[in-house]
Design a protein around this motif. Structure first.
Motif, PDB file in Angstrom:
ATOM      1  N   GLY A 123     -33.503  48.424   3.902  1.00 29.62           N
ATOM      2  CA  GLY A 123     -34.432  48.805   4.961  1.00 29.62           C
ATOM      3  C   GLY A 123     -35.584  47.831   5.085  1.00 29.62           C
ATOM      4  O   GLY A 123     -35.997  47.473   6.191  1.00 29.62           O
ATOM      5  N   THR A 140     -38.547  53.281   5.719  1.00 31.65           N
ATOM      6  CA  THR A 140     -37.841  52.121   5.175  1.00 31.65           C
ATOM      7  C   THR A 140     -36.576  52.560   4.452  1.00 31.65           C
ATOM      8  O   THR A 140     -35.508  51.964   4.623  1.00 31.65           O
ATOM      9  N   VAL A 143     -33.926  53.733   7.003  1.00 25.17           N
ATOM     10  CA  VAL A 143     -33.245  52.601   7.646  1.00 25.17           C
ATOM     11  C   VAL A 143     -32.227  51.990   6.685  1.00 25.17           C
ATOM     12  O   VAL A 143     -31.106  51.651   7.076  1.00 25.17           O
ATOM     13  N   GLY A 144     -32.607  51.874   5.413  1.00 24.81           N
ATOM     14  CA  GLY A 144     -31.700  51.317   4.427  1.00 24.81           C
ATOM     15  C   GLY A 144     -30.463  52.167   4.216  1.00 24.81           C
ATOM     16  O   GLY A 144     -29.343  51.646   4.135  1.00 24.81           O
TER      17      GLY A 144
END
Length: 240
Positions: A123, A140, A143-144
């Motif tokens: 992310g 983050t 998203v990862g």
């Protein structure tokens, strides 16, 4: 009868050329990392200008084939993506005991391994943030993890593009593909970038996890491809 006849007259898009295109579009997911590893393009730029547009184009191909073709490409891609996503879930479930060995009190039996540590770093790379952070934000990490599951889904699309017809190909080819991809990744800068110590324990666990991913992918694709023909486009049209 007329609808079925008109459908059969439409060209099939599940030819070698179209399958190569599906394979290429699916590969854009893992290419995000590779492009960054080898300093070709940052993962952030590759995601924005190559990977995400590739996903949009792949979805467009599915819609186009469903409306204008015989539906084989659309069904194959949806089958591969769905099976790949489910295989990624099975892959992570297998790794849970290693990740939570200490909190679960099983460290004497299962070696503790921080196997999920790369996900927030994915992310961070996509968002253009520093790779190493003391605390990664929820966005983050999200998203990862999304990128992680996109790998599973696109690997499924790549697999079915390679084998062509899941009904006649043995499911074990998915295991060969999954293990081969992981072996290839271990030869890239992947371990160095994410500070992963490639110990015998790590190699055994990651190979086993990818073998499980392959088994679930191969069997999942075979099962979905073998669903009753009444679910196909042709029969649904004729039934109408």
């Amino acid at each position: 009868m007329t609808d079925s006849l008109s459908l059969s007259q439409k060209g099939s898009h599940w030819s070698a050329g179209w399958r190569w295109l599906v394979l290429f579009l699916g590969f854009s997911s893992i290419a995000c990392l590779l492009s960054d590893f080898y300093h070709v393009c940052t993962m952030r730029s590759f995601t924005a200008f190559v990977f995400l547009p590739s996903l949009v184009l792949l979805a467009g191909l599915v819609i186009y084939d469903w409306r204008q073709g015989d539906g084989r490409l659309a069904r194959a891609v949806v089958t591969g993506v769905g099976a790949g996503f489910l295989a990624a879930i099975a892959y992570d479930i297998f790794r849970l005991p290693f990740v939570f060995a200490e909190p679960w009190g099983i460290a004497s039996v299962v070696p503790p391994m921080n196997l999920f540590k790369v996900f927030p770093r994915f992310g961070a790379m996509i968002l253009g943030q520093p790779l190493e952070q003391s605390v990664y934000s929820a966005s983050t990490s999200l998203v990862g993890w999304a990128y992680h599951f996109s790998n599973g889904a696109t690997f499924g699309a790549m697999y079915i593009a390679i084998i062509g017809d899941a009904k006649i190909r043995h499911w074990a080819w998915a295991v060969v593909m999954a293990v081969g991809l992981e072996l290839g990744m271990l030869l890239t800068p992947y371990p160095q970038v994410f500070h992963i110590e490639v110990t015998p324990h790590f190699v055994v666990v990651t190979m086993a996890a990818h073998a499980i991913f392959g088994v679930c992918l191969g069997l999942g694709v075979k099962w979905l491809a073998g669903l009753p023909a009444s679910l196909s486009k042709a029969d649904s049209k004729s039934a109408a």
